[in-house]
Each structure stands twice: as C-alpha cells, then as structure tokens.
Design a protein around this motif. Structure first.
Motif, PDB file in Angstrom:
ATOM      1  N   ARG A 160      -3.246   0.079   4.928  1.00 17.56           N
ATOM      2  CA  ARG A 160      -2.755   1.162   5.795  1.00 17.56           C
ATOM      3  C   ARG A 160      -1.936   2.147   4.983  1.00 17.56           C
ATOM      4  NH1 ARG A 160       1.007   3.754   7.096  1.00 17.56           N
ATOM      5  NH2 ARG A 160       2.265   2.419   5.747  1.00 17.56           N
ATOM      6  N   SER A 191      -0.604   6.587   5.295  1.00 13.27           N
ATOM      7  CA  SER A 191      -0.611   7.745   6.183  1.00 13.27           C
ATOM      8  C   SER A 191      -1.755   8.681   5.824  1.00 13.27           C
ATOM      9  CB  SER A 191       0.735   8.466   6.096  1.00 13.27           C
ATOM     10  OG  SER A 191       1.745   7.652   6.635  1.00 13.27           O
ATOM     11  N   ARG A 208      -3.553  12.279   6.514  1.00 10.68           N
ATOM     12  CA  ARG A 208      -3.149  13.602   7.006  1.00 10.68           C
ATOM     13  C   ARG A 208      -4.281  14.617   6.898  1.00 10.68           C
ATOM     14  NH1 ARG A 208       1.343  11.513   4.081  1.00 10.68           N
ATOM     15  NH2 ARG A 208       3.171  11.117   5.389  1.00 10.68           N
ATOM     16  N   PHE A 234      -2.611  17.050  12.397  1.00 13.23           N
ATOM     17  CA  PHE A 234      -3.426  17.101  11.175  1.00 13.23           C
ATOM     18  C   PHE A 234      -4.920  17.232  11.490  1.00 13.23           C
ATOM     19  CE2 PHE A 234       0.406  14.661   9.917  1.00 13.23           C
ATOM     20  CZ  PHE A 234       0.906  15.549   8.981  1.00 13.23           C
ATOM     21  N   ALA A 288       1.901   7.801  11.644  1.00 13.20           N
ATOM     22  CA  ALA A 288       3.007   7.947  12.606  1.00 13.20           C
ATOM     23  C   ALA A 288       3.645   9.304  12.350  1.00 13.20           C
ATOM     24  CB  ALA A 288       4.022   6.830  12.412  1.00 13.20           C
TER      25      ALA A 288
HETATM   26  C1  LIG Z   1       8.502   6.643  12.681  1.00 11.58           C
HETATM   27  C2  LIG Z   1       7.776   7.420  11.612  1.00 11.58           C
HETATM   28  C3  LIG Z   1       7.735   8.786  11.674  1.00 11.58           C
HETATM   29  C4  LIG Z   1       7.009   9.509  10.722  1.00 11.58           C
HETATM   30  N1  LIG Z   1       6.918  10.871  10.846  1.00 11.58           N
HETATM   31  C5  LIG Z   1       6.099  11.557  10.028  1.00 11.58           C
HETATM   32  C6  LIG Z   1       5.849  12.936  10.264  1.00 11.58           C
HETATM   33  O1  LIG Z   1       6.375  13.548  11.181  1.00 11.58           O
HETATM   34  N2  LIG Z   1       4.974  13.562   9.440  1.00 11.58           N
HETATM   35  C7  LIG Z   1       4.341  12.923   8.407  1.00 11.58           C
HETATM   36  O2  LIG Z   1       3.543  13.557   7.706  1.00 11.58           O
HETATM   37  N3  LIG Z   1       4.552  11.604   8.160  1.00 11.58           N
HETATM   38  C8  LIG Z   1       5.407  10.917   8.957  1.00 11.58           C
HETATM   39  N4  LIG Z   1       5.590   9.574   8.771  1.00 11.58           N
HETATM   40  C9  LIG Z   1       4.863   8.892   7.682  1.00 11.58           C
HETATM   41  C10 LIG Z   1       5.797   8.542   6.520  1.00 11.58           C
HETATM   42  O3  LIG Z   1       6.077   9.686   5.768  1.00 11.58           O
HETATM   43  C11 LIG Z   1       5.098   7.467   5.685  1.00 11.58           C
HETATM   44  O4  LIG Z   1       4.904   6.319   6.460  1.00 11.58           O
HETATM   45  C12 LIG Z   1       5.873   7.090   4.431  1.00 11.58           C
HETATM   46  O5  LIG Z   1       6.013   8.197   3.553  1.00 11.58           O
HETATM   47  C13 LIG Z   1       5.186   5.942   3.676  1.00 11.58           C
HETATM   48  O6  LIG Z   1       3.870   6.320   3.320  1.00 11.58           O
HETATM   49  P1  LIG Z   1       2.584   5.504   3.826  1.00 11.58           P
HETATM   50  O7  LIG Z   1       2.594   5.530   5.344  1.00 11.58           O
HETATM   51  O8  LIG Z   1       1.415   6.250   3.277  1.00 11.58           O
HETATM   52  O9  LIG Z   1       2.717   4.096   3.339  1.00 11.58           O
HETATM   53  C14 LIG Z   1       6.351   8.831   9.672  1.00 11.58           C
HETATM   54  C15 LIG Z   1       6.419   7.433   9.606  1.00 11.58           C
HETATM   55  C16 LIG Z   1       7.122   6.737  10.560  1.00 11.58           C
HETATM   56  C17 LIG Z   1       7.150   5.226  10.494  1.00 11.58           C
END
Ligand SMILES: Cc1cc2nc3c(=O)[nH]c(=O)nc-3n(C[C@H](O)[C@H](O)[C@H](O)COP(=O)(O)O)c2cc1C
Length: 222
Positions: free
Chosen positions: A13, A15, A17, A124, A166
C-alpha cells in the motif's frame, strides 16, 4: 496467510495520486468496505459513517471545493492548525520532497505546488472517493477509531489491486461536502479517501516515502 504475506500487503500500500477514469465494480467496493467494517473501535461503537461519491458527482463536488479554495479560507470541522516541528517537520519535508521531486516541481515553484495541491480537491481524478464522517458528540477518542477503519479499507483496496490515498485535504470544506451529500451539521467530516485503478504513468505515483527506525518510535520497559 503467513506473517510475510501480511507484511507484503501492508508494504504494497502506498499513496496513489493519479488514476485511470474507469470505475471500480460496485461489488469490489462493497467487498473492501465489508472488510473495513471489521476494524476495532472503542466499545465496538463503530462510529464511522461512510459516503462513497463516484463519477460525475465526484467531479462536480471537486469543482465546488476547488472554486472555494480560490475564493476563501477552508473551515474544516477538525482544525488543521498544528505546525509540525523537529523530527515531525523533517518527516513532513521528506514526504513533500518525494512527491514534488517525482512530479518535477521545484521547491520555489509556488504556482506548481499550488496546482499540485489543488489536485487533492478533485480526488486526484479518481473515479471514487469515500468521505468518512464521525457523528456529532464524538471526539478524539472516536476519531482514532476512524484511523483503524481507514487503514483497513486502504489495505482491502490494495489486496484488490487498487490504488488509494487518504486525504485530509478532502475534509477542508465540510460544509460543501455536506451540502452535496444532503447531510446535516451533525456529521463531522474527518477524512476522505480517493481510490480506483492506478495510472502508473502519472509522475506523482513514482513518489516513495520511508519510515522511521523502530528504535526511534519504540521504548521497551522490563
Ligand atoms: C489521515 C491522513 C491524511 C492524509 N492527507 C493527505 C492529503 O490531504 N493529501 C495527500 O496527498 N496525501 C495525504 N495523506 C497521505 C500521506 O501523505 C502519506 O500516507 C504519507 O506521506 C506516507 O506515504 P505512503 O502513504 O505512500 O506510504 C494522508 C494520510 C493520512 C493517513
């Protein structure tokens, strides 16, 4: 499933985008939601209310939030006024560098960063977003329950081969979201989750984050 299988799923998993526009079958979304329902919560109250917004309805909502971002300040239900300091600031900068670096946006390119941020408000370009609400009267303790729900949902989507992210940014304009979804003020918007089929060619999806060492976060006693 072995412990290694689970570790592999958790590490798979990340993020996402950038998405393809094609929708996810509703049975697949329902299966991921049905898995997420099994997240633990305080006294098993299961305080999550989830609204799935898809297709044109999501684009219309995204356009309304983007317009709001151009014309005024956000008013999230949970204030986002914490300034990250020290190691937390370092980690925040690390994740921003990973994302903007992957997108080729320079540190001093304010217009580029602003445009990249605004993509958040359109989820996104994902075909679906889940908006996760906490009913009125609940606070931090129950908001933590939503964290468990969200991670379980993200992992269930990952297991289906889908991308997700998220997004606190999807909770910046809760009045607009409530108006579009026909909800009253009693539903507090905590977080959104964009999801769908990843567009592997989108530069944002080349971003990778790291994690702190165990010794930085765990203290053993006894
Ligand atoms: C509660 C929460 C809110 C987040 N909000 C955003 C957001 O508004 N925009 C975004 O691009 N990523 C957002 N993220 C993603 C985080 O930036 C990301 O989980 C973190 O940098 C770790 O990277 P990964 O998810 O690729 O492991 C959010 C993550 C969490 C858990």
């Amino acid at each position: 499933m072995t412990p290694q299988d689970f570790d592999t799923l958790v590490r798979a998993r990340r993020s996402v985008r950038g998405y393809r526009p094609d929708p996810v079958a509703s049975e697949v979304i329902d299966a991921a939601l049905a898995t997420a329902l099994w997240a633990p919560s305080n006294c098993n109250i299961q305080p999550w209310h989830v609204h799935i917004v898809s297709g044109d309805a999501l684009r219309v909502l995204g356009a309304a939030m983007t317009e709001a971002a151009h014309s005024g300040q956000p008013h999230p239900d949970i204030p986002m006024d914490t300034a990250y300091r020290g190691v937390f600031r370092d980690r925040q900068i690390g994740s921003a560098k990973a994302l903007y670096g992957a997108m080729g946006i320079a540190r001093d390119d304010r217009a580029g960063r602003s445009a990249a941020f605004l993509r958040n408000l359109d989820a996104f370009g994902a075909p679906h977003a889940a908006f996760v609400f906490l009913p009125e009267g609940f606070g931090t303790r129950e908001a933590a329950d939503l964290g468990g729900f969200v991670q379980t949902f993200l992992l269930a989507l990952t297991a289906q081969g889908l991308g997700s992210v998220a997004q606190g940014a999807l909770s910046l304009y809760p009045d607009i979201v409530r108006a579009h979804l026909g909800l009253g003020a009693g539903e507090q918007l905590i977080v959104g989750i964009a999801f769908g089929h990843e567009d592997p060619s989108h530069p944002a999806n080349a971003a990778r984050t790291g994690r702190a060492a165990l010794t930085d976060i765990v203290t053993r006693h006894g």
